[in-house]
Design a protein around this motif. Structure first.
Motif, PDB file in Angstrom:
ATOM      1  N   ASP A 192       0.855  -1.187   0.000  1.00 56.62           N
ATOM      2  CA  ASP A 192       0.000   0.000   0.000  1.00 56.62           C
ATOM      3  C   ASP A 192       0.892   1.238   0.000  1.00 56.62           C
ATOM      4  O   ASP A 192       1.861   1.319   0.765  1.00 56.62           O
ATOM      5  CB  ASP A 192      -0.893  -0.015   1.245  1.00 56.62           C
ATOM      6  CG  ASP A 192      -1.858   1.143   1.267  1.00 56.62           C
ATOM      7  OD1 ASP A 192      -3.029   0.949   0.906  1.00 56.62           O
ATOM      8  OD2 ASP A 192      -1.426   2.252   1.660  1.00 56.62           O
ATOM      9  N   LEU A 193       0.571   2.224  -0.844  1.00 58.92           N
ATOM     10  CA  LEU A 193       1.446   3.389  -0.976  1.00 58.92           C
ATOM     11  C   LEU A 193       1.439   4.268   0.272  1.00 58.92           C
ATOM     12  O   LEU A 193       2.428   4.958   0.550  1.00 58.92           O
ATOM     13  CB  LEU A 193       1.062   4.201  -2.216  1.00 58.92           C
ATOM     14  CG  LEU A 193       1.337   3.519  -3.567  1.00 58.92           C
ATOM     15  CD1 LEU A 193       1.041   4.476  -4.717  1.00 58.92           C
ATOM     16  CD2 LEU A 193       2.778   3.021  -3.652  1.00 58.92           C
ATOM     17  N   ILE A 194       0.334   4.288   1.009  1.00 60.42           N
ATOM     18  CA  ILE A 194       0.327   5.007   2.286  1.00 60.42           C
ATOM     19  C   ILE A 194       1.265   4.304   3.268  1.00 60.42           C
ATOM     20  O   ILE A 194       2.091   4.943   3.940  1.00 60.42           O
ATOM     21  CB  ILE A 194      -1.103   5.077   2.864  1.00 60.42           C
ATOM     22  CG1 ILE A 194      -2.021   5.921   1.972  1.00 60.42           C
ATOM     23  CG2 ILE A 194      -1.074   5.637   4.285  1.00 60.42           C
ATOM     24  CD1 ILE A 194      -1.706   7.392   1.957  1.00 60.42           C
ATOM     25  N   TRP A 195       1.147   2.977   3.355  1.00 61.50           N
ATOM     26  CA  TRP A 195       2.055   2.213   4.229  1.00 61.50           C
ATOM     27  C   TRP A 195       3.503   2.430   3.811  1.00 61.50           C
ATOM     28  O   TRP A 195       4.386   2.623   4.653  1.00 61.50           O
ATOM     29  CB  TRP A 195       1.726   0.719   4.152  1.00 61.50           C
ATOM     30  CG  TRP A 195       2.666  -0.116   4.970  1.00 61.50           C
ATOM     31  CD1 TRP A 195       2.525  -0.461   6.273  1.00 61.50           C
ATOM     32  CD2 TRP A 195       3.926  -0.669   4.534  1.00 61.50           C
ATOM     33  NE1 TRP A 195       3.615  -1.208   6.685  1.00 61.50           N
ATOM     34  CE2 TRP A 195       4.484  -1.349   5.641  1.00 61.50           C
ATOM     35  CE3 TRP A 195       4.619  -0.665   3.333  1.00 61.50           C
ATOM     36  CZ2 TRP A 195       5.705  -2.011   5.570  1.00 61.50           C
ATOM     37  CZ3 TRP A 195       5.838  -1.325   3.263  1.00 61.50           C
ATOM     38  CH2 TRP A 195       6.363  -1.986   4.366  1.00 61.50           C
ATOM     39  N   PHE A 196       3.765   2.417   2.502  1.00 63.21           N
ATOM     40  CA  PHE A 196       5.135   2.553   2.021  1.00 63.21           C
ATOM     41  C   PHE A 196       5.709   3.937   2.369  1.00 63.21           C
ATOM     42  O   PHE A 196       6.899   4.066   2.642  1.00 63.21           O
ATOM     43  CB  PHE A 196       5.188   2.325   0.509  1.00 63.21           C
ATOM     44  CG  PHE A 196       6.587   2.258  -0.040  1.00 63.21           C
ATOM     45  CD1 PHE A 196       7.430   1.213   0.285  1.00 63.21           C
ATOM     46  CD2 PHE A 196       7.064   3.260  -0.886  1.00 63.21           C
ATOM     47  CE1 PHE A 196       8.725   1.155  -0.213  1.00 63.21           C
ATOM     48  CE2 PHE A 196       8.352   3.213  -1.384  1.00 63.21           C
ATOM     49  CZ  PHE A 196       9.185   2.153  -1.048  1.00 63.21           C
ATOM     50  N   GLY A 197       4.846   4.964   2.374  1.00 65.30           N
ATOM     51  CA  GLY A 197       5.309   6.295   2.767  1.00 65.30           C
ATOM     52  C   GLY A 197       5.796   6.317   4.204  1.00 65.30           C
ATOM     53  O   GLY A 197       6.857   6.883   4.513  1.00 65.30           O
ATOM     54  N   VAL A 198       5.049   5.682   5.110  1.00 66.82           N
ATOM     55  CA  VAL A 198       5.472   5.615   6.517  1.00 66.82           C
ATOM     56  C   VAL A 198       6.720   4.750   6.653  1.00 66.82           C
ATOM     57  O   VAL A 198       7.629   5.059   7.437  1.00 66.82           O
ATOM     58  CB  VAL A 198       4.322   5.083   7.395  1.00 66.82           C
ATOM     59  CG1 VAL A 198       4.787   4.836   8.825  1.00 66.82           C
ATOM     60  CG2 VAL A 198       3.160   6.070   7.386  1.00 66.82           C
ATOM     61  N   PHE A 199       6.782   3.664   5.888  1.00 74.54           N
ATOM     62  CA  PHE A 199       7.974   2.808   5.880  1.00 74.54           C
ATOM     63  C   PHE A 199       9.224   3.617   5.516  1.00 74.54           C
ATOM     64  O   PHE A 199      10.266   3.518   6.179  1.00 74.54           O
ATOM     65  CB  PHE A 199       7.773   1.656   4.888  1.00 74.54           C
ATOM     66  CG  PHE A 199       9.048   0.949   4.493  1.00 74.54           C
ATOM     67  CD1 PHE A 199       9.605  -0.013   5.315  1.00 74.54           C
ATOM     68  CD2 PHE A 199       9.683   1.254   3.296  1.00 74.54           C
ATOM     69  CE1 PHE A 199      10.786  -0.662   4.953  1.00 74.54           C
ATOM     70  CE2 PHE A 199      10.859   0.608   2.924  1.00 74.54           C
ATOM     71  CZ  PHE A 199      11.411  -0.351   3.756  1.00 74.54           C
ATOM     72  N   ILE A 200       9.119   4.419   4.458  1.00 77.13           N
ATOM     73  CA  ILE A 200      10.267   5.224   4.030  1.00 77.13           C
ATOM     74  C   ILE A 200      10.684   6.193   5.130  1.00 77.13           C
ATOM     75  O   ILE A 200      11.875   6.366   5.419  1.00 77.13           O
ATOM     76  CB  ILE A 200       9.940   5.981   2.729  1.00 77.13           C
ATOM     77  CG1 ILE A 200      10.021   5.032   1.537  1.00 77.13           C
ATOM     78  CG2 ILE A 200      10.884   7.158   2.519  1.00 77.13           C
ATOM     79  CD1 ILE A 200       9.801   5.695   0.203  1.00 77.13           C
ATOM     80  N   VAL A 201       9.699   6.823   5.781  1.00 72.18           N
ATOM     81  CA  VAL A 201      10.029   7.779   6.846  1.00 72.18           C
ATOM     82  C   VAL A 201      10.735   7.063   7.995  1.00 72.18           C
ATOM     83  O   VAL A 201      11.724   7.572   8.550  1.00 72.18           O
ATOM     84  CB  VAL A 201       8.760   8.498   7.341  1.00 72.18           C
ATOM     85  CG1 VAL A 201       9.080   9.378   8.549  1.00 72.18           C
ATOM     86  CG2 VAL A 201       8.163   9.357   6.229  1.00 72.18           C
TER      87      VAL A 201
END
Length: 432
Positions: free
Chosen positions: A359-368
Motif C-alpha cells: 500500500d502506498l500510504i504504508w510505504f510512505g510511513v515505511f520510508i520515513v
C-alpha cells in the motif's frame, strides 16, 4: 562500476571527517571530486546554484526560528519549570527524568516537523538539566538522538509532503498514518529506558520524596507556560492561521514574552540566545548546503537511479524486497538527506513497490521510518551532527549511544510490515 565509485566516495568522506575537516565542507569536497571525476557537468556553477538554493528557501526559515525559541527556553526558567512539572509524574517510572527526552521530542515534533529542530531544541533544554541531576551522558545523548527523529514521523512532516506529491497519494492520509507509528515508537523508546534503568539501578539518581496526587497536580502548574507556548504554535499551524514558519515566529515571540514575564529576560541573555541560535543554525546550514550539493552530484553520477533500477530487476518476494529497501535507504543515507532520497528514488521504485502489493500510504510511513534510522547512522547521520554541535563529542561515540534506538526503529519497521493496520487504521477511519 557504480559500487566502486560509491565505495571510493565513502572512503574519501570518512577520511576527511577523520582528519577533522568540518562536516559541511567534507560533503562539499566529496561532491566536488565526484562531479569533476565522473561527470561532464560544470562543477562551479552547479555548486553555487545548489548551495544558494538550499540555504535561501523560505520554508527553511522555520528552522533557525525554532532553534532561537529553544535558546530562549534554555536561558530562561521555562526549561527548569518543564522539569519541575514533569518530574513528579515521571519520578516513579524506572529511568525517571530520562523520559523527558522522549516526551519532549514527541511534543515538539508535532510543532516543528523537523528532526534537526526537534533534536537541537529539546537537546538544549534537557541535556544540561539531566547532566546537572547526575544522569549518565551516554543514555541521555542516545535517547535524545533516537527520539529527535520523531520530528520526521509525527505530523506535520516535510518529508511526507514530498513523498505524497511524488507518489500522488493523499498528504492528509499520510499525516494520519504517521500518528500511531510515531506514538508507538515513542513508547518503544520509553520502554528501552525502563529496561535500561532496571538493569542499571546504580546509574539512575535517587527519586525525590514521594508526593501525593494533589501535589503532582499542583506541581503541574509549572507546565502551563510551556504548554501555552506549544498550544500557540500548534494552534497556529492546525487552525490554518499560520504557516509553520509563521508559527515558529509566533513561538519566538511567545517565548520572549514568557521569559520577560517571569523576569529572566535581559539584554545579555537575549543577545547570547540569538548568537547561540545563529551559531547552531550556521553549523546545520553548512551541512544542509553540503548535503544538497552532494545530492546533486550523486544525481548526475546516477548512483541512486542505477541502484533503484537494480533492485527493481531482482523480482524479490515482498519481505525480501522490504529488507533490501531498508539496506538501500540506509546506504543512501551515507550521502543524502531524507528528502533527497525520496526525490531521487521514488519514481523508479514505485512500480516495483506496487507490483509487490505494498500500500502506498504504508510505504510512505515505511520510508520515513527508514530515513529516521539513517538520521542516526554514520557517517552522514544528521541528528548525530546536530548533537555533536551541542556537546562537542565524537560522532562515533554518539552513534554508539544511539545504537539501541536504531535497533528499536528496525523492530518498528518489522512490526508495521507484519501488522500494517498500525499504519493504515487511522487513515482508514478518515476514508470511512
Amino acid at each position: 562500476m557504480d559500487v566502486l565509485i560509491a565505495a571510493a566516495l565513502i572512503v574519501l568522506l570518512l577520511t576527511l571527517l577523520a582528519g577533522g575537516l568540518w562536516i559541511g565542507l567534507s560533503l562539499i569536497a566529496v561532491a566536488l571530486i565526484g562531479m569533476d571525476l565522473f561527470t561532464s557537468r560544470p562543477v562551479g556553477d552547479s555548486m553555487m546554484l545548489t548551495i544558494w538554493g538550499s540555504t535561501s528557501s523560505w520554508t527553511l526559515t522555520a528552522l533557525p526560528l525554532f532553534l532561537w525559541m529553544g535558546e530562549i527556553l534554555f536561558r530562561s526558567k521555562l526549561s527548569d519549570d518543564m522539569f519541575k512539572g514533569l518530574a513528579p509524574w515521571l519520578d516513579r517510572l524506572p529511568g525517571r527524568l530520562l523520559h523527558t527526552n522522549v516526551v519532549g521530542c514527541t511534543i515538539f515534533a508535532a510543532i516543528s516537523g523537523s528532526s534537526a529542530a526537534t533534536c537541537a531544541t529539546i537537546g538544549k533544554i534537557t541535556l544540561p538539566e539531566l547532566k546537572k541531576r547526575g544522569y549518565p551522558d551516554d543514555i541521555a545523548v542516545g535517547t535524545l538522538a533516537g527520539a529527535g527523529t520523531l520530528g520526521l514521523l509525527i505530523p506535520p512532516s516535510i518529508i511526507m509532503i514530498v513523498y505524497g506529491v511524488a507518489a500522488d497519494v493523499s498528504i492528509a492520509r499520510l499525516f494520519l498514518a504517521g500518528v500511531v507509528p510515531g506514538l508507538l515508537l515513542g513508547l518503544l523508546f520509553m520502554g528501552y529506558i525502563v529496561v535500561w534503568a532496571l538493569m542499571n539501578p546504580d546509574k539512575v539518581p535517587a527519586a525525590e520524596a514521594s508526593v501525593s496526587l494533589g501535589q503532582k497536580i499542583y506541581a503541574s502548574r509549572h507546565l502551563i507556560p510551556v504548554v501555552s507556548l506549544i498550544a500557540l504554535v500548534l494552534g497556529g499551524i492546525y487552525s490554518g492561521v499560520a504557516t509553520p514558519t509563521e508559527a515558529a515566529a509566533l513561538g519566538v515571540g511567545g517565548a520572549l514574552l514568557l521569559a520577560k514575564i517571569e523576569g529572566s529576560l535581559n539584554w545579555v541573555r537575549f543577545k547570547d540566545g540569538l548568537v547561540a541560535a545563529c551559531r547552531v543554525y550556521c553549523m546545520i546550514g553548512l551541512i544542509l548546503a553540503g548535503a544538497a550539493f552532494l545530492t546533486l552530484a550523486m544525481g548526475f553520477i546516477g548512483l541512486p537511479r542505477h541502484l533503484a533500477e537494480f533492485i527493481g530487476e531482482l523480482n524479490l518476494a515482498p519481505f525480501s524486497l522490504m529488507l533490501l529497501l531498508v539496506i538501500f535507504f540506509i546506504a543512501l543515507g551515507c550521502f543524502l538527506d531524507g528528502i533527497s532520497m525520496v526525490v531521487l528514488t521514488i519514481a523508479v521504485l514505485l512500480p516495483t513497490v506496487q507490483a509487490a502489493g505494498f500500500d502506498l500510504i504504508w510505504f510512505g510511513v515505511f520510508i520515513v521510518l527508514v530515513v529516521e534510522m539513517a538520521q542516526i547512522t554514520p557517517p552522514v547521520g544528521f541528528n548525530l551532527f546536530v548533537i555533536q554541535g551541542l556537546i562537542r563529542r565524537e560522532v562515533t561515540w554518539i552513534a554508539r549511544t544511539a545504537l539501541p534506538l536504531f535497533l528499536l526503529m528496525m523492530a518498528a519497521v518489522l512490526l508495521t510490515y507484519f501488522v500494517p493496520e498500525i499504519v493504515l487504521w487511522l487513515p482508514g477511519r478518515m476514508q470511512g
